[in-house]
Write an enzyme that holds these catalytic residues in place. Sequence first.
Site, PDB file in Angstrom:
ATOM      1  N   SER A  68       0.840  -1.207   0.000  1.00  0.00           N
ATOM      2  CA  SER A  68       0.000   0.000   0.000  1.00  0.00           C
ATOM      3  C   SER A  68       0.874   1.255   0.000  1.00  0.00           C
ATOM      4  O   SER A  68       0.380   2.351  -0.284  1.00  0.00           O
ATOM      5  CB  SER A  68      -0.931  -0.002   1.218  1.00  0.00           C
ATOM      6  N   LYS A 136       4.668 -11.392   3.078  1.00  0.00           N
ATOM      7  CA  LYS A 136       3.231 -11.604   2.835  1.00  0.00           C
ATOM      8  C   LYS A 136       3.017 -11.650   1.325  1.00  0.00           C
ATOM      9  O   LYS A 136       3.648 -10.884   0.590  1.00  0.00           O
ATOM     10  CB  LYS A 136       2.386 -10.485   3.459  1.00  0.00           C
ATOM     11  N   GLU A 138      -0.255 -12.298  -1.771  1.00  0.00           N
ATOM     12  CA  GLU A 138      -1.703 -12.343  -2.002  1.00  0.00           C
ATOM     13  C   GLU A 138      -2.067 -13.600  -2.793  1.00  0.00           C
ATOM     14  O   GLU A 138      -1.303 -14.058  -3.632  1.00  0.00           O
ATOM     15  CB  GLU A 138      -2.155 -11.093  -2.762  1.00  0.00           C
ATOM     16  N   GLU A 205      -9.133  -9.653   3.891  1.00  0.00           N
ATOM     17  CA  GLU A 205      -9.440  -8.243   3.596  1.00  0.00           C
ATOM     18  C   GLU A 205     -10.765  -8.110   2.847  1.00  0.00           C
ATOM     19  O   GLU A 205     -11.034  -8.864   1.886  1.00  0.00           O
ATOM     20  CB  GLU A 205      -8.321  -7.623   2.740  1.00  0.00           C
TER      21      GLU A 205
HETATM   22  O1  KIV Z   1      -0.460  -3.411   1.602  1.00  0.00           O
HETATM   23  C1  KIV Z   1      -1.062  -3.369   2.681  1.00  0.00           C
HETATM   24  O2  KIV Z   1      -0.988  -2.391   3.427  1.00  0.00           O
HETATM   25  C2  KIV Z   1      -1.861  -4.519   3.050  1.00  0.00           C
HETATM   26  C3  KIV Z   1      -2.781  -4.375   4.213  1.00  0.00           C
HETATM   27  C4  KIV Z   1      -3.866  -3.436   3.897  1.00  0.00           C
HETATM   28  C5  KIV Z   1      -3.280  -5.687   4.697  1.00  0.00           C
HETATM   29  O3  KIV Z   1      -1.781  -5.528   2.419  1.00  0.00           O
END
Ligand code: KIV
EC number: 2.1.2.11
Length: 289
Positions: A68, A136, A138, A205
């Site tokens: 993000s 992380k 997706e 999410e």
């Molecule tokens: O990129 C991000 O900030 C995220 C969160 C909103 C979970 O993946």
Amino acid sequence: MSTTFQLDTSTSRANPTPAPMKRLTVPSIRARKQDGVTAEPLVMLTAYTARQAQLLDAHCDLLLVGDSLGQVIYGLPSTIPVTLRMMADHAAAVVRGSYHSVVVVDMPFGSYEASPQQAFDSASFLLKESGAAAVKLEGGAAMAETVAFLSQRGIPVMGHVGLTPQAVNVLGGYMARGRSDAEADKIVTDAKALDEAGAFAIVIEGVVEPIAIAATKAVSAPTIGIGASAQCDGQVLVTEDMLGMFERVPRFVKKYGNIAEVIEQTAKAYADEVRARAFPGSEQTYQPK
Ligand code: KIV
């Protein structure tokens, strides 16, 4: 990449938190959910800079260097253009600014989807460059093989299901997921696939609440909700959203502050004083001895 350096001068802004704490570990986060119960919900916030990490660290269990940052820091239209280099540099800053939280770094679009080997190369680059503890990524069942590949090779993985922003061009927007039976089934199936593959936690999410609860009950790993449910095993928000940095935020955001107004008022006070030649004053200027 060392995170313990100190620039020991009175003017240094790079000094880490003065009272170092013992950093939490990925297994300790995973172990917070026992037999389907998380007594104390996990607290995660995004962080992109060292100073932000210093301020958030003591209050969080996890700091997420989210992709993000593409929108929040770089003004990009989506997370799609975010690069590994951007993620590595911001993650390194967050690791330097934190002592307590587990730092998780997002794998950007295009850096992991092609194959488990591509994902390993990208994830190992991120961890080596930054000192973060986990990545992380997706996607659900389609990413299960990759999650297992990384986890079995020393790279802890946090999953991310439901509204997956990197798939915006396939999803057609950022609306909540799980309203149809097919979507609802897919979200629960995806969460289970990541759980079985070894994900140590799973972000859910933008999912309608009953499906977020069903997915949370269906997996042994802790779930971390954003626009999901208070029944998830933890929560995450984008820090700037929660601080009130932006006028327009998704419906699931609660603004806990109004930092935009504070910044605007403070900038105005500075500008007014400069224009009135009231700044710098005698306290901010050097005179000959
Ligand atoms: O990129 C991000 O900030 C995220 C969160 C909103 C979970 O993946």
